[in-house]
Scaffold this motif. Structure first.
Motif, mmCIF file in Angstrom:
data_model
loop_
_atom_site.group_PDB
_atom_site.id
_atom_site.type_symbol
_atom_site.label_atom_id
_atom_site.label_comp_id
_atom_site.label_asym_id
_atom_site.label_seq_id
_atom_site.Cartn_x
_atom_site.Cartn_y
_atom_site.Cartn_z
ATOM 1 N N TYR A 117 0.863 -1.303 0.194
ATOM 2 C CA TYR A 117 0.102 -0.133 0.143
ATOM 3 C C TYR A 117 0.876 1.033 0.003
ATOM 4 N N THR A 118 1.976 1.235 0.584
ATOM 5 C CA THR A 118 2.940 2.309 0.623
ATOM 6 C C THR A 118 3.452 2.588 -0.837
ATOM 7 N N SER A 121 0.296 3.690 -3.074
ATOM 8 C CA SER A 121 0.005 5.116 -2.571
ATOM 9 C C SER A 121 0.770 6.091 -3.309
ATOM 10 N N VAL A 216 -9.445 -2.107 3.321
ATOM 11 C CA VAL A 216 -8.384 -0.992 3.446
ATOM 12 C C VAL A 216 -8.412 -0.891 1.809
ATOM 13 N N VAL A 218 -6.884 2.168 -1.319
ATOM 14 C CA VAL A 218 -5.985 3.162 -1.899
ATOM 15 C C VAL A 218 -6.829 3.970 -2.914
ATOM 16 N N SER A 224 -4.304 8.409 -1.558
ATOM 17 C CA SER A 224 -4.474 8.486 -0.235
ATOM 18 C C SER A 224 -5.134 7.102 0.249
ATOM 19 N N ILE A 225 -4.586 6.615 1.276
ATOM 20 C CA ILE A 225 -4.953 5.382 2.042
ATOM 21 C C ILE A 225 -6.138 5.518 3.124
ATOM 22 N N SER A 226 -6.951 4.718 2.879
ATOM 23 C CA SER A 226 -8.092 4.612 3.799
ATOM 24 C C SER A 226 -8.630 3.179 4.476
ATOM 25 N N PRO A 239 1.300 5.271 6.385
ATOM 26 C CA PRO A 239 1.655 3.689 6.530
ATOM 27 C C PRO A 239 1.746 3.309 7.790
ATOM 28 N N LEU A 242 -1.753 2.803 9.235
ATOM 29 C CA LEU A 242 -2.579 1.675 8.497
ATOM 30 C C LEU A 242 -1.982 0.633 9.224
#
Length: 282
Positions: A117-118, A121, A216, A218, A224-226, A239, A242
């Protein structure tokens, strides 16, 4: 106090639990405002009877009589959600020993997910992952492609690559392993969501409303991560945040939950034993 028996305490405890769960569910949705309106209506009815306002009391009484049907209509989404959770949940968990969670696999899955995810993102690659918990998601898995493989950062980035055949759907994770990809999720019926939320976010919130899963996301537009849990969306997560959220949600029941279940069952057993003794004495 001397007239209170064990069965009275059990009765009050069950009723208190039901009321608490109902209020907790309403607090997380827009139904809380409806509940406040109903409270005002009941207070008005009591005042009307207290001051002997015959006409007003008669009118409010008729409104309350039809109120049950109105409540069923107004709270239809919440009632359906509660029934779905009861139907898909493992109701026997309280009465039996839960199977041990593969904590090592889940820990590895969290680490690899955060790493992927990092990267996604930064590159603004859209992603949608669902971490199954107690509510089984077999029906959701059937909408996509069934898999059975361990999670790795590279695999996730390949699955969500914008030219991959499964990138538009969700990845389902069970016990730290990918069990489905390209799966379709139910969209949220909440009309109060922000207009800037896309289909991924609405699907993630919808999935968290219909189950106890952790979702989770992106954003493909902003990167942005949610994360969505219990119908609530937490946006713009770093991150580190998360990873902390996933560990808190997925690794919290590392055996303590089983001990709590045993303690609760022991307490109920003791209460019913005392109840039986009192009944025999009477």
């Amino acid at each position: 106090m001397s007239t209170i028996k064990v069965k009275d305490l059990v009765d009050v405890a069950i009723l208190s639990l039901v009321i608490y769960k109902a209020l907790w569910l309403m607090r997380k949705t827009s139904s809380g405002r409806v509940l406040r309106g109903i409270t005002v209506l009941i207070l008005a009815l009591c005042l009307a009877y207290g001051f002997r306002l015959t006409a007003t009391g008669y009118l409010l009484n008729k409104v309350v009589e039809w109120g049950i049907l109105m409540l069923v209509i107004l709270f239809q989404p919440e009632l359906r959600q509660a029934l779905e959770r009861m139907g898909s949940g493992k109701l026997t968990d309280v009465f039996s020993t839960s199977r041990p969670l593969p904590l090592h696999d889940i820990d590895t899955a969290i680490t690899q997910t955060v790493e992927a995810y990092t990267s996604m993102s930064k590159d603004k690659v859209g992603a949608l992952m669902v971490f199954e918990r107690k509510n089984l998601l077999d029906d959701v898995i059937k909408t996509g492609t069934a898999l059975d493989c361990s999670i790795s950062s590279e695999l996730l980035k390949n699955l969500f690559w914008n030219k991959a055949p499964l990138h538009d759907g969700a990845v389902i994770v069970r016990d730290g392993r990918i069990v489905g990809a390209g799966c379709m999720l139910p969209l949220s019926g909440n009309t109060n969501l922000s207009r800037d939320l896309g289909m991924r976010h609405r699907a993630g919130i919808g999935m968290s409303e219909h189950s106890d899963a952790v979702v989770v996301i992106v954003s493909e537009e902003t990167g942005s991560i949610s994360a969505a849990v219990g119908g609530m969306l937490k946006r713009h997560l770093a991150p580190e945040t998360l990873e902390r959220l996933l560990r808190n949600e997925l690794l919290a029941d590392d055996g303590s939950g089983e001990e709590k279940n045993r303690a609760a069952m022991q307490m109920l057993t003791n209460l019913f034993a005392r109840w039986k003794i009192e009944e025999e004495e009477n």
